[in-house]
Design a protein around this motif. Structure first.
Motif, mmCIF file in Angstrom:
data_model
loop_
_atom_site.group_PDB
_atom_site.id
_atom_site.type_symbol
_atom_site.label_atom_id
_atom_site.label_comp_id
_atom_site.label_asym_id
_atom_site.label_seq_id
_atom_site.Cartn_x
_atom_site.Cartn_y
_atom_site.Cartn_z
ATOM 1 N N LEU A 1 -24.236 115.503 73.841
ATOM 2 C CA LEU A 1 -23.415 115.988 72.645
ATOM 3 C C LEU A 1 -23.969 116.563 70.956
ATOM 4 O O LEU A 1 -24.413 117.553 70.649
ATOM 5 C CB LEU A 1 -22.023 115.528 71.930
ATOM 6 N N MET A 2 -25.340 115.496 70.681
ATOM 7 C CA MET A 2 -25.850 115.951 69.330
ATOM 8 C C MET A 2 -27.114 116.394 68.970
ATOM 9 O O MET A 2 -27.977 116.480 68.260
ATOM 10 C CB MET A 2 -25.521 114.003 69.157
ATOM 11 N N ALA A 3 -27.540 116.803 70.352
ATOM 12 C CA ALA A 3 -29.351 117.512 70.859
ATOM 13 C C ALA A 3 -28.912 118.460 70.214
ATOM 14 O O ALA A 3 -28.307 119.291 69.945
ATOM 15 C CB ALA A 3 -29.761 117.411 72.054
ATOM 16 N N ARG A 4 -30.338 118.947 69.159
ATOM 17 C CA ARG A 4 -30.397 120.211 68.576
ATOM 18 C C ARG A 4 -32.236 120.693 68.355
ATOM 19 O O ARG A 4 -32.987 119.726 69.159
ATOM 20 C CB ARG A 4 -30.208 120.073 67.614
ATOM 21 N N THR A 5 -31.552 122.132 68.925
ATOM 22 C CA THR A 5 -33.219 122.651 68.871
ATOM 23 C C THR A 5 -33.184 123.045 67.072
ATOM 24 O O THR A 5 -32.514 123.301 66.450
ATOM 25 C CB THR A 5 -33.113 123.873 69.303
ATOM 26 N N PRO B 1 -27.730 123.762 68.355
ATOM 27 C CA PRO B 1 -27.566 123.212 69.337
ATOM 28 C C PRO B 1 -28.444 123.143 70.632
ATOM 29 O O PRO B 1 -28.249 124.736 70.754
ATOM 30 C CB PRO B 1 -25.833 123.276 69.606
ATOM 31 N N SER B 2 -28.403 122.491 70.952
ATOM 32 C CA SER B 2 -29.636 122.646 72.448
ATOM 33 C C SER B 2 -28.644 122.989 73.488
ATOM 34 O O SER B 2 -27.280 122.829 73.403
ATOM 35 C CB SER B 2 -29.464 121.082 72.954
ATOM 36 N N ALA B 3 -29.147 123.512 74.614
ATOM 37 C CA ALA B 3 -28.370 123.154 75.856
ATOM 38 C C ALA B 3 -27.301 122.701 76.553
ATOM 39 O O ALA B 3 -26.438 123.125 76.923
ATOM 40 C CB ALA B 3 -29.152 124.229 76.829
ATOM 41 N N SER B 4 -27.623 120.702 75.926
ATOM 42 C CA SER B 4 -27.204 120.848 76.886
ATOM 43 C C SER B 4 -26.455 120.041 76.497
ATOM 44 O O SER B 4 -24.709 119.432 76.820
ATOM 45 C CB SER B 4 -28.529 119.014 76.460
ATOM 46 N N ARG C 1 -30.468 105.797 70.665
ATOM 47 C CA ARG C 1 -28.987 106.009 69.306
ATOM 48 C C ARG C 1 -27.756 106.416 68.959
ATOM 49 O O ARG C 1 -26.873 105.943 68.495
ATOM 50 C CB ARG C 1 -30.481 106.777 67.833
ATOM 51 N N TRP C 2 -28.243 107.306 69.929
ATOM 52 C CA TRP C 2 -26.354 107.841 69.325
ATOM 53 C C TRP C 2 -25.483 107.216 70.645
ATOM 54 O O TRP C 2 -24.726 107.193 70.289
ATOM 55 C CB TRP C 2 -26.205 109.693 69.727
ATOM 56 N N GLN C 3 -26.131 106.821 71.547
ATOM 57 C CA GLN C 3 -25.253 105.662 72.727
ATOM 58 C C GLN C 3 -24.530 105.105 71.656
ATOM 59 O O GLN C 3 -23.477 104.219 71.991
ATOM 60 C CB GLN C 3 -25.834 105.938 74.000
ATOM 61 N N GLU D 1 -21.415 111.791 61.601
ATOM 62 C CA GLU D 1 -21.594 113.148 61.613
ATOM 63 C C GLU D 1 -21.363 113.186 63.091
ATOM 64 O O GLU D 1 -21.034 113.891 64.134
ATOM 65 C CB GLU D 1 -23.453 113.099 61.685
ATOM 66 N N LEU D 2 -21.553 112.270 63.992
ATOM 67 C CA LEU D 2 -20.731 111.864 65.492
ATOM 68 C C LEU D 2 -18.664 112.050 65.524
ATOM 69 O O LEU D 2 -18.560 113.170 66.353
ATOM 70 C CB LEU D 2 -21.260 110.730 66.153
ATOM 71 N N ARG D 3 -18.603 112.191 64.351
ATOM 72 C CA ARG D 3 -17.155 111.970 64.398
ATOM 73 C C ARG D 3 -17.362 113.370 64.242
ATOM 74 O O ARG D 3 -16.108 114.241 65.264
ATOM 75 C CB ARG D 3 -15.956 110.662 63.374
#
Length: 209
Positions: A28-32, A36-39, A139-141, A183-185
């Motif tokens: 969800l949080m992956a960035r390029t 946002p990334s394809a994931s 980290r995000w998990q 940020e995650l929320r």
């Protein structure tokens, strides 16, 4: 907060169906550089499918993941023995503040949590011992788990019984990061609306002639 279902059971799979879970937080949080990334898009599509069908989508599982599942109970006991802290097992825990969100902690430890990794690569465990790399990688998990449970910390554990006794456990305490959780929320709220939009559009599609 509600914890139920034995992890990896069919009931557990159904409980987390269509949900934003801790193991999916990194996608969800992956960035390029461009956004946002394809994931992230793949995750939203998967959640939409699960919500439409009511069934969990089977995901790829390799031998390294099977190894982690097999060693988890042993690692949990080793952590409890080393720290002197009792660990309560948990199933799927629902988030009280966000819809369609939950997590499956490897253990509840007082007011904190424990998250266990049993890497197939001995080099990865070595880095966990030397630098706490596992805490950074996941980290995000870890922050997602603290968001859901309301915990102030998680002990990130790497376990490898192939190492000498005193080096089998790498324990890194990760504190709750309110900025990361905010940020995650926000990311979960936005993504959940996108998933619901996809589901609504598909449910409104006319039947084929």
């Amino acid at each position: 907060m509600k914890a139920n279902e034995v992890q990896e059971s069919q009931d557990w799979m159904l409980a987390r169906c269509g949900m934003f879970t801790a193991s999916r937080a990194a996608d969800l949080m992956a960035r390029t550089k461009s956004g946002p990334s394809a994931s992230r898009a793949n995750l939203l599509a998967l959640l939409a499918v699960e919500r439409l069908t009511g069934q969990p989508v089977e995901t790829y599982r390799n031998s390294a993941m099977d190894r982690g599942i097999e060693l988890e109970a042993e690692a949990r006991d080793a952590y409890s023995f080393t720290t002197g802290r009792a660990v309560e097992e948990a199933g799927f825990v629902l988030c009280s503040e966000l819809p369609n969100t939950g997590c499956s902690p490897d253990g509840l430890v007082g007011d904190g949590l424990v998250e266990i990794k049993c890497p197939a690569s001995m080099q990865k465990h070595l880095e966990a011992l030397r630098t706490g790399a596992h805490a950074v990688e996941y980290r995000w998990q870890l922050q997602h788990q603290m968001l859901v449970v309301g915990a102030p910390w998680v002990d990130a554990v790497s376990y490898d019984p192939r190492f000498p006794d005193r080096l089998q456990l790498a324990i890194t305490r990760v504190e709750r990061d309110e900025a990361a959780i905010a940020e995650l929320r926000a990311a979960i709220k936005a993504a959940d609306l996108e998933v619901e939009k996809i589901v609504d559009e598909l449910r409104r599609m006319p039947e084929a002639a």
